[in-house]
Design an enzyme around this catalytic site. Structure first.
Site, mmCIF file in Angstrom:
data_model
loop_
_atom_site.group_PDB
_atom_site.id
_atom_site.type_symbol
_atom_site.label_atom_id
_atom_site.label_comp_id
_atom_site.label_asym_id
_atom_site.label_seq_id
_atom_site.Cartn_x
_atom_site.Cartn_y
_atom_site.Cartn_z
ATOM 1 N N TYR A 141 19.447 31.328 3.238
ATOM 2 C CA TYR A 141 18.541 30.016 2.036
ATOM 3 C C TYR A 141 16.957 31.015 1.438
ATOM 4 C CZ TYR A 141 21.710 26.596 3.873
ATOM 5 O OH TYR A 141 22.679 26.253 4.313
ATOM 6 N N LYS A 192 28.530 34.738 13.517
ATOM 7 C CA LYS A 192 29.754 35.336 13.043
ATOM 8 C C LYS A 192 29.112 36.859 13.637
ATOM 9 C CE LYS A 192 32.661 34.973 11.178
ATOM 10 N NZ LYS A 192 34.568 33.792 11.977
ATOM 11 N N ASP A 224 33.175 29.561 13.632
ATOM 12 C CA ASP A 224 33.906 28.904 13.268
ATOM 13 C C ASP A 224 34.940 28.418 14.476
ATOM 14 O OD1 ASP A 224 33.891 31.922 14.080
ATOM 15 O OD2 ASP A 224 36.502 32.229 13.262
ATOM 16 N N ASP A 248 21.958 23.838 8.786
ATOM 17 C CA ASP A 248 22.601 23.012 8.437
ATOM 18 C C ASP A 248 23.599 22.701 8.607
ATOM 19 O OD1 ASP A 248 22.469 21.397 6.238
ATOM 20 O OD2 ASP A 248 22.496 23.314 4.697
ATOM 21 N N ASP A 252 25.065 18.332 10.333
ATOM 22 C CA ASP A 252 26.209 17.752 10.075
ATOM 23 C C ASP A 252 26.799 17.147 10.601
ATOM 24 O OD1 ASP A 252 23.543 17.437 7.819
ATOM 25 O OD2 ASP A 252 24.847 17.064 6.532
#
Ligand code: NAD
Length: 366
Positions: A141, A192, A224, A248, A252
Protein backbone atom coordinates in the site's frame (compact mmCIF):
# COMPACT_ATOMS: atom_id res chain seq x y z
CA UNK A 1 -0.03 10.06 36.72
CA UNK A 2 -2.65 11.75 34.58
CA UNK A 3 -3.37 9.99 31.28
CA UNK A 4 -4.35 12.21 28.41
CA UNK A 5 -6.93 10.74 26.08
CA UNK A 6 -7.97 12.57 22.94
CA UNK A 7 -11.60 11.99 21.98
CA UNK A 8 -12.33 12.21 18.26
CA UNK A 9 -16.07 11.55 17.79
CA UNK A 10 -16.01 11.97 14.00
CA UNK A 11 -19.24 11.63 12.00
CA UNK A 12 -22.54 9.75 11.78
CA UNK A 13 -23.02 7.40 14.73
CA UNK A 14 -19.52 8.33 16.02
CA UNK A 15 -20.60 11.29 18.17
CA UNK A 16 -23.70 9.63 19.63
CA UNK A 17 -21.74 6.53 20.66
CA UNK A 18 -18.86 8.62 21.97
CA UNK A 19 -21.10 10.74 24.18
CA UNK A 20 -22.04 7.54 26.04
CA UNK A 21 -18.69 5.75 25.77
CA UNK A 22 -16.77 8.41 27.66
CA UNK A 23 -19.00 7.70 30.65
CA UNK A 24 -17.10 4.40 30.95
CA UNK A 25 -13.83 6.30 31.31
CA UNK A 26 -15.46 8.51 33.94
CA UNK A 27 -16.56 5.44 35.89
CA UNK A 28 -13.00 4.08 35.79
CA UNK A 29 -11.78 7.46 37.01
CA UNK A 30 -14.34 7.92 39.77
CA UNK A 31 -14.48 4.35 41.02
CA UNK A 32 -10.99 3.04 40.38
CA UNK A 33 -8.74 6.11 40.52
CA UNK A 34 -7.89 5.81 36.82
CA UNK A 35 -6.61 9.37 36.56
CA UNK A 36 -7.60 10.65 33.15
CA UNK A 37 -7.94 13.96 31.36
CA UNK A 38 -10.14 14.00 28.26
CA UNK A 39 -9.58 16.37 25.36
CA UNK A 40 -11.85 16.69 22.35
CA UNK A 41 -11.14 17.54 18.72
CA UNK A 42 -12.58 17.23 15.24
CA UNK A 43 -11.64 14.79 12.51
CA UNK A 44 -13.23 13.60 9.26
CA UNK A 45 -16.35 15.25 7.84
CA UNK A 46 -16.94 17.30 10.99
CA UNK A 47 -13.46 18.79 10.59
CA UNK A 48 -14.04 19.46 6.89
CA UNK A 49 -17.18 21.41 7.76
CA UNK A 50 -15.48 23.42 10.48
CA UNK A 51 -11.95 23.85 9.10
CA UNK A 52 -12.00 22.75 5.45
CA UNK A 53 -9.68 19.78 6.08
CA UNK A 54 -10.29 16.26 7.47
CA UNK A 55 -7.26 16.49 9.75
CA UNK A 56 -6.63 20.00 11.08
CA UNK A 57 -3.10 20.67 12.30
CA UNK A 58 -4.52 21.36 15.80
CA UNK A 59 -6.08 17.86 15.91
CA UNK A 60 -2.82 16.21 14.86
CA UNK A 61 -0.91 18.19 17.50
CA UNK A 62 -3.36 17.13 20.23
CA UNK A 63 -3.11 13.53 19.00
CA UNK A 64 0.68 13.66 19.20
CA UNK A 65 0.55 15.02 22.73
CA UNK A 66 -2.04 12.47 23.94
CA UNK A 67 -1.26 9.07 25.47
CA UNK A 68 -4.13 7.47 23.59
CA UNK A 69 -6.84 8.41 21.14
CA UNK A 70 -10.41 7.16 21.05
CA UNK A 71 -12.03 7.57 17.66
CA UNK A 72 -15.68 7.17 16.66
CA UNK A 73 -15.97 6.82 12.90
CA UNK A 74 -15.66 9.14 9.93
CA UNK A 75 -17.40 9.67 6.61
CA UNK A 76 -20.85 9.96 5.15
CA UNK A 77 -22.75 10.82 1.97
CA UNK A 78 -22.37 14.55 2.59
CA UNK A 79 -18.66 14.33 1.75
CA UNK A 80 -18.72 11.50 -0.82
CA UNK A 81 -18.34 13.81 -3.81
CA UNK A 82 -15.10 15.35 -2.54
CA UNK A 83 -11.85 14.41 -4.28
CA UNK A 84 -10.07 11.45 -2.61
CA UNK A 85 -7.35 13.65 -1.16
CA UNK A 86 -9.92 15.74 0.79
CA UNK A 87 -12.29 13.03 1.96
CA UNK A 88 -13.01 12.31 5.65
CA UNK A 89 -11.11 8.98 5.53
CA UNK A 90 -7.93 10.94 4.78
CA UNK A 91 -8.09 12.13 8.35
CA UNK A 92 -7.58 8.57 9.58
CA UNK A 93 -4.70 7.90 7.21
CA UNK A 94 -3.07 11.15 8.32
CA UNK A 95 -3.37 10.15 11.97
CA UNK A 96 -1.95 6.67 11.32
CA UNK A 97 1.06 7.94 9.43
CA UNK A 98 1.52 11.12 11.53
CA UNK A 99 1.65 9.05 14.72
CA UNK A 100 3.59 6.13 13.19
CA UNK A 101 0.93 3.63 14.19
CA UNK A 102 2.50 0.62 12.52
CA UNK A 103 0.59 -2.16 14.24
CA UNK A 104 -3.10 -2.81 13.79
CA UNK A 105 -4.65 -5.17 16.33
CA UNK A 106 -8.02 -6.58 15.41
CA UNK A 107 -9.45 -9.15 17.78
CA UNK A 108 -12.27 -11.29 16.45
CA UNK A 109 -14.19 -12.39 19.50
CA UNK A 110 -17.51 -14.12 19.36
CA UNK A 111 -19.41 -14.04 22.59
CA UNK A 112 -21.11 -17.44 22.94
CA UNK A 113 -24.42 -15.58 23.45
CA UNK A 114 -24.20 -14.33 19.83
CA UNK A 115 -23.02 -17.52 18.11
CA UNK A 116 -26.18 -17.70 16.02
CA UNK A 117 -25.37 -14.29 14.46
CA UNK A 118 -22.33 -15.71 12.64
CA UNK A 119 -22.42 -16.84 9.04
CA UNK A 120 -20.72 -20.07 10.18
CA UNK A 121 -22.22 -22.89 12.21
CA UNK A 122 -22.37 -21.98 15.92
CA UNK A 123 -20.14 -24.92 16.93
CA UNK A 124 -17.35 -23.63 14.66
CA UNK A 125 -17.35 -20.13 16.14
CA UNK A 126 -18.86 -20.16 19.64
CA UNK A 127 -16.23 -18.75 21.98
CA UNK A 128 -13.97 -17.69 19.11
CA UNK A 129 -11.16 -15.44 20.36
CA UNK A 130 -8.42 -14.71 17.85
CA UNK A 131 -6.24 -11.68 17.30
CA UNK A 132 -5.10 -10.49 13.90
CA UNK A 133 -2.01 -8.31 13.94
CA UNK A 134 -1.65 -6.40 10.68
CA UNK A 135 1.37 -4.31 9.72
CA UNK A 136 -0.14 -0.93 8.91
CA UNK A 137 2.42 1.48 7.51
CA UNK A 138 4.39 -0.56 4.96
CA UNK A 139 4.00 -3.21 2.27
CA UNK A 140 2.35 -2.82 -1.09
CA UNK A 141 0.00 0.00 0.00
CA UNK A 142 2.98 2.31 0.47
CA UNK A 143 5.76 0.85 -1.72
CA UNK A 144 7.40 2.91 -4.46
CA UNK A 145 7.47 2.99 -7.42
CA UNK A 146 3.75 2.89 -8.05
CA UNK A 147 1.55 4.24 -10.77
CA UNK A 148 0.04 3.73 -14.20
CA UNK A 149 2.16 4.30 -17.30
CA UNK A 150 2.65 2.72 -20.73
CA UNK A 151 4.89 -0.16 -21.68
CA UNK A 152 7.18 -0.22 -24.72
CA UNK A 153 4.28 -1.38 -26.92
CA UNK A 154 2.13 1.55 -25.75
CA UNK A 155 -0.21 -0.54 -23.60
CA UNK A 156 -1.29 0.99 -20.30
CA UNK A 157 0.39 -0.72 -17.34
CA UNK A 158 -0.43 -0.45 -13.64
CA UNK A 159 2.15 -1.32 -11.00
CA UNK A 160 2.78 -1.27 -7.26
CA UNK A 161 5.75 -2.33 -5.21
CA UNK A 162 5.51 -4.83 -2.38
CA UNK A 163 8.41 -3.97 -0.12
CA UNK A 164 9.34 -4.59 3.51
CA UNK A 165 12.63 -3.81 5.20
CA UNK A 166 14.15 -6.08 7.82
CA UNK A 167 13.50 -3.61 10.71
CA UNK A 168 9.86 -3.24 9.67
CA UNK A 169 9.42 -7.02 9.73
CA UNK A 170 11.27 -7.41 13.02
CA UNK A 171 9.20 -4.87 14.94
CA UNK A 172 5.83 -6.29 13.88
CA UNK A 173 7.04 -9.87 14.42
CA UNK A 174 8.31 -9.01 17.89
CA UNK A 175 4.97 -7.49 18.82
CA UNK A 176 3.26 -10.62 17.50
CA UNK A 177 5.34 -12.82 19.79
CA UNK A 178 4.71 -10.50 22.75
CA UNK A 179 0.95 -10.50 22.15
CA UNK A 180 0.90 -14.28 21.78
CA UNK A 181 2.88 -14.50 25.02
CA UNK A 182 0.09 -12.66 26.84
CA UNK A 183 -2.54 -15.00 25.33
CA UNK A 184 -2.36 -18.67 24.38
CA UNK A 185 1.26 -18.62 23.21
CA UNK A 186 0.64 -19.50 19.58
CA UNK A 187 1.63 -17.25 16.68
CA UNK A 188 0.84 -17.96 13.05
CA UNK A 189 2.72 -15.83 10.51
CA UNK A 190 0.90 -15.51 7.18
CA UNK A 191 2.83 -14.93 3.95
CA UNK A 192 3.14 -16.05 0.35
CA UNK A 193 6.76 -17.14 0.66
CA UNK A 194 6.44 -19.66 -2.16
CA UNK A 195 5.85 -16.88 -4.71
CA UNK A 196 6.92 -13.49 -3.33
CA UNK A 197 10.54 -12.82 -2.37
CA UNK A 198 9.48 -10.05 0.01
CA UNK A 199 7.51 -12.56 2.05
CA UNK A 200 10.29 -15.15 1.86
CA UNK A 201 12.34 -12.51 3.70
CA UNK A 202 9.35 -11.94 6.00
CA UNK A 203 9.32 -15.65 6.91
CA UNK A 204 13.07 -15.75 7.50
CA UNK A 205 13.00 -12.72 9.82
CA UNK A 206 9.93 -13.91 11.76
CA UNK A 207 11.67 -17.25 12.22
CA UNK A 208 14.80 -15.47 13.46
CA UNK A 209 12.85 -13.22 15.90
CA UNK A 210 11.14 -16.33 17.19
CA UNK A 211 14.43 -17.61 18.61
CA UNK A 212 14.04 -14.99 21.33
CA UNK A 213 10.59 -16.33 22.22
CA UNK A 214 11.15 -20.05 22.77
CA UNK A 215 7.90 -20.44 24.71
CA UNK A 216 5.80 -19.31 21.74
CA UNK A 217 4.72 -21.93 19.22
CA UNK A 218 5.38 -20.38 15.81
CA UNK A 219 3.76 -21.62 12.62
CA UNK A 220 3.68 -20.28 9.06
CA UNK A 221 0.82 -20.38 6.61
CA UNK A 222 0.38 -19.23 3.02
CA UNK A 223 -2.26 -16.55 2.75
CA UNK A 224 -4.55 -18.57 0.49
CA UNK A 225 -4.59 -21.40 2.99
CA UNK A 226 -5.05 -18.94 5.88
CA UNK A 227 -8.18 -17.57 4.20
CA UNK A 228 -9.51 -21.09 3.83
CA UNK A 229 -8.63 -22.11 7.39
CA UNK A 230 -10.31 -19.00 8.82
CA UNK A 231 -13.65 -20.09 7.43
CA UNK A 232 -13.05 -23.84 7.92
CA UNK A 233 -11.84 -23.97 11.53
CA UNK A 234 -11.17 -20.46 12.88
CA UNK A 235 -10.65 -21.53 16.48
CA UNK A 236 -7.33 -23.19 15.53
CA UNK A 237 -5.72 -19.71 15.62
CA UNK A 238 -4.53 -17.63 18.56
CA UNK A 239 -2.56 -14.67 17.11
CA UNK A 240 -2.03 -14.16 13.37
CA UNK A 241 0.69 -11.74 12.24
CA UNK A 242 0.84 -10.61 8.65
CA UNK A 243 1.61 -7.75 6.28
CA UNK A 244 -0.58 -4.82 5.38
CA UNK A 245 -2.53 -6.17 2.40
CA UNK A 246 -3.00 -9.75 3.62
CA UNK A 247 -4.00 -8.37 7.03
CA UNK A 248 -6.52 -6.03 5.46
CA UNK A 249 -8.26 -8.94 3.78
CA UNK A 250 -7.97 -11.57 6.51
CA UNK A 251 -9.13 -9.23 9.27
CA UNK A 252 -12.32 -8.51 7.35
CA UNK A 253 -12.91 -12.23 6.86
CA UNK A 254 -12.37 -12.81 10.58
CA UNK A 255 -14.65 -9.89 11.39
CA UNK A 256 -17.56 -11.46 9.58
CA UNK A 257 -17.16 -14.71 11.51
CA UNK A 258 -18.44 -12.82 14.50
CA UNK A 259 -21.62 -11.79 12.75
CA UNK A 260 -21.80 -8.13 13.60
CA UNK A 261 -19.74 -5.10 12.78
CA UNK A 262 -21.13 -3.48 15.89
CA UNK A 263 -19.09 -5.81 18.13
CA UNK A 264 -15.57 -5.36 16.77
CA UNK A 265 -12.94 -3.17 18.41
CA UNK A 266 -9.49 -2.35 17.07
CA UNK A 267 -6.25 -0.67 18.03
CA UNK A 268 -3.38 0.86 16.10
CA UNK A 269 -0.19 1.08 18.14
CA UNK A 270 3.15 2.82 17.79
CA UNK A 271 6.50 1.51 19.03
CA UNK A 272 5.79 2.79 22.57
CA UNK A 273 2.28 1.31 22.85
CA UNK A 274 0.64 4.65 22.35
CA UNK A 275 -2.51 3.83 20.47
CA UNK A 276 -5.48 4.95 18.51
CA UNK A 277 -8.52 2.88 19.44
CA UNK A 278 -11.62 2.66 17.29
CA UNK A 279 -14.49 0.41 16.37
CA UNK A 280 -14.07 -1.44 13.08
CA UNK A 281 -17.43 -0.21 11.82
CA UNK A 282 -17.97 3.03 9.91
CA UNK A 283 -20.23 5.99 10.55
CA UNK A 284 -23.43 4.10 9.60
CA UNK A 285 -25.27 7.10 8.13
CA UNK A 286 -28.36 4.91 7.63
CA UNK A 287 -28.99 4.72 11.38
CA UNK A 288 -27.28 7.91 12.63
CA UNK A 289 -29.20 10.02 15.12
CA UNK A 290 -31.76 7.32 15.91
CA UNK A 291 -30.30 5.81 19.09
CA UNK A 292 -29.91 2.50 17.21
CA UNK A 293 -26.10 2.22 17.07
CA UNK A 294 -24.47 -0.61 18.97
CA UNK A 295 -21.87 0.97 21.29
CA UNK A 296 -20.15 -2.32 22.22
CA UNK A 297 -17.36 -2.12 19.60
CA UNK A 298 -16.37 1.28 20.99
CA UNK A 299 -16.67 0.11 24.60
CA UNK A 300 -14.45 -2.86 23.84
CA UNK A 301 -12.01 -0.51 22.12
CA UNK A 302 -11.77 1.25 25.49
CA UNK A 303 -11.01 -2.14 27.08
CA UNK A 304 -8.19 -2.57 24.56
CA UNK A 305 -6.92 0.89 25.50
CA UNK A 306 -6.87 -0.08 29.18
CA UNK A 307 -4.92 -3.23 28.30
CA UNK A 308 -2.44 -2.17 25.63
CA UNK A 309 -1.63 1.48 26.31
CA UNK A 310 -2.22 1.76 30.03
CA UNK A 311 -1.35 -1.77 31.19
CA UNK A 312 -4.61 -1.89 33.22
CA UNK A 313 -5.46 -5.53 32.61
CA UNK A 314 -8.02 -5.69 35.41
CA UNK A 315 -10.00 -2.74 34.08
CA UNK A 316 -9.91 -4.34 30.62
CA UNK A 317 -11.02 -7.73 31.92
CA UNK A 318 -13.81 -6.19 34.01
CA UNK A 319 -15.12 -4.12 31.11
CA UNK A 320 -15.15 -7.11 28.75
CA UNK A 321 -16.80 -9.23 31.41
CA UNK A 322 -19.39 -6.48 31.89
CA UNK A 323 -20.26 -6.68 28.18
CA UNK A 324 -20.67 -10.44 28.54
CA UNK A 325 -22.88 -9.97 31.64
CA UNK A 326 -25.15 -7.64 29.70
CA UNK A 327 -25.43 -10.05 26.78
CA UNK A 328 -26.22 -12.81 29.30
CA UNK A 329 -29.06 -10.69 30.64
CA UNK A 330 -30.63 -10.71 27.17
CA UNK A 331 -30.17 -7.06 26.24
CA UNK A 332 -29.52 -6.49 22.53
CA UNK A 333 -29.24 -3.59 20.15
CA UNK A 334 -31.12 -4.22 16.93
CA UNK A 335 -28.03 -5.31 14.91
CA UNK A 336 -27.33 -8.26 17.21
CA UNK A 337 -30.92 -9.26 17.96
CA UNK A 338 -32.60 -12.23 16.27
CA UNK A 339 -34.91 -11.10 13.47
CA UNK A 340 -38.04 -12.12 15.40
CA UNK A 341 -36.73 -10.49 18.61
CA UNK A 342 -37.54 -13.68 20.52
CA UNK A 343 -36.03 -14.05 23.97
CA UNK A 344 -34.20 -10.72 24.02
CA UNK A 345 -34.88 -7.19 25.14
CA UNK A 346 -34.19 -4.51 22.54
CA UNK A 347 -32.36 -1.42 23.76
CA UNK A 348 -30.79 1.65 22.15
CA UNK A 349 -27.27 3.05 22.30
CA UNK A 350 -28.02 4.72 25.63
CA UNK A 351 -29.73 1.71 27.23
CA UNK A 352 -26.92 -0.64 26.21
CA UNK A 353 -24.26 1.70 27.58
CA UNK A 354 -26.19 2.23 30.83
CA UNK A 355 -26.37 -1.55 31.32
CA UNK A 356 -22.64 -2.05 30.60
CA UNK A 357 -21.74 0.77 32.99
CA UNK A 358 -23.90 -0.76 35.73
CA UNK A 359 -22.30 -4.19 35.18
CA UNK A 360 -18.80 -2.63 35.02
CA UNK A 361 -19.41 -0.80 38.31
CA UNK A 362 -20.58 -4.05 39.93
CA UNK A 363 -17.45 -5.84 38.68
CA UNK A 364 -15.20 -3.05 39.96
CA UNK A 365 -16.66 -3.20 43.43
CA UNK A 366 -16.74 -7.03 43.58
P1 NAD B 1 -20.65 1.07 8.06
O1 NAD B 1 -19.79 0.23 8.91
O2 NAD B 1 -20.82 2.47 8.47
O3 NAD B 1 -22.12 0.41 7.98
C1 NAD B 1 -22.36 -0.87 7.40
C2 NAD B 1 -23.70 -1.42 7.95
O4 NAD B 1 -23.50 -1.81 9.31
C3 NAD B 1 -24.80 -0.37 7.97
O5 NAD B 1 -26.03 -0.99 7.69
C4 NAD B 1 -24.81 0.13 9.39
O6 NAD B 1 -26.07 0.59 9.83
C5 NAD B 1 -24.36 -1.09 10.16
N1 NAD B 1 -23.60 -0.70 11.36
C6 NAD B 1 -22.32 -0.24 11.37
N2 NAD B 1 -21.96 0.04 12.63
C7 NAD B 1 -23.01 -0.27 13.41
C8 NAD B 1 -23.25 -0.18 14.82
N3 NAD B 1 -22.31 0.26 15.68
N4 NAD B 1 -24.44 -0.55 15.27
C9 NAD B 1 -25.40 -1.02 14.45
N5 NAD B 1 -25.24 -1.13 13.12
C10 NAD B 1 -24.05 -0.74 12.60
O7 NAD B 1 -20.07 0.97 6.58
P2 NAD B 1 -20.54 1.74 5.25
O8 NAD B 1 -22.03 1.90 5.24
O9 NAD B 1 -19.88 1.02 4.16
O10 NAD B 1 -19.87 3.16 5.35
C11 NAD B 1 -20.53 4.33 5.85
C12 NAD B 1 -19.49 5.44 5.97
O11 NAD B 1 -18.53 5.09 6.96
C13 NAD B 1 -18.74 5.70 4.68
O12 NAD B 1 -18.55 7.09 4.54
C14 NAD B 1 -17.41 5.00 4.90
O13 NAD B 1 -16.37 5.58 4.16
C15 NAD B 1 -17.21 5.22 6.39
N6 NAD B 1 -16.33 4.23 7.04
C16 NAD B 1 -15.54 4.72 8.04
C17 NAD B 1 -14.75 3.86 8.77
C18 NAD B 1 -13.94 4.41 9.89
O14 NAD B 1 -14.19 5.53 10.32
N7 NAD B 1 -12.99 3.68 10.44
C19 NAD B 1 -14.74 2.48 8.50
C20 NAD B 1 -15.60 2.00 7.47
C21 NAD B 1 -16.41 2.91 6.76
Amino acid sequence: MTRRILILPGDGIGPEIMQHAIRVLEVARDRQGFDVELEHALVGGAAIDAHGTPLPESTLELAKAADAILLGAVGGPKWDALPTANRPERGLLGLRSGLELFANLRPAILFPQLASASSLKPELVAGLDILILRELTGGIYFGEPRGIDRDAAGHRRGFNTYVYTEPEIRRIARLGFELAGARNKRLCSVDKANVLEVTALWREIVEDEGRQFPDIELSHMYVDNAGMQLVRAPKQFDVIVTGNMFGDILSDVAAMLTGSLGMLPSAALDANSKGMYEPVHGSAPDIAGQNLANPLATLMSIAMMFRYTFGEAKLADDLEAAVSDVLDSGLRTRDIAPADGAGVQLVGTDGMTDAVIAAFSRRLSA
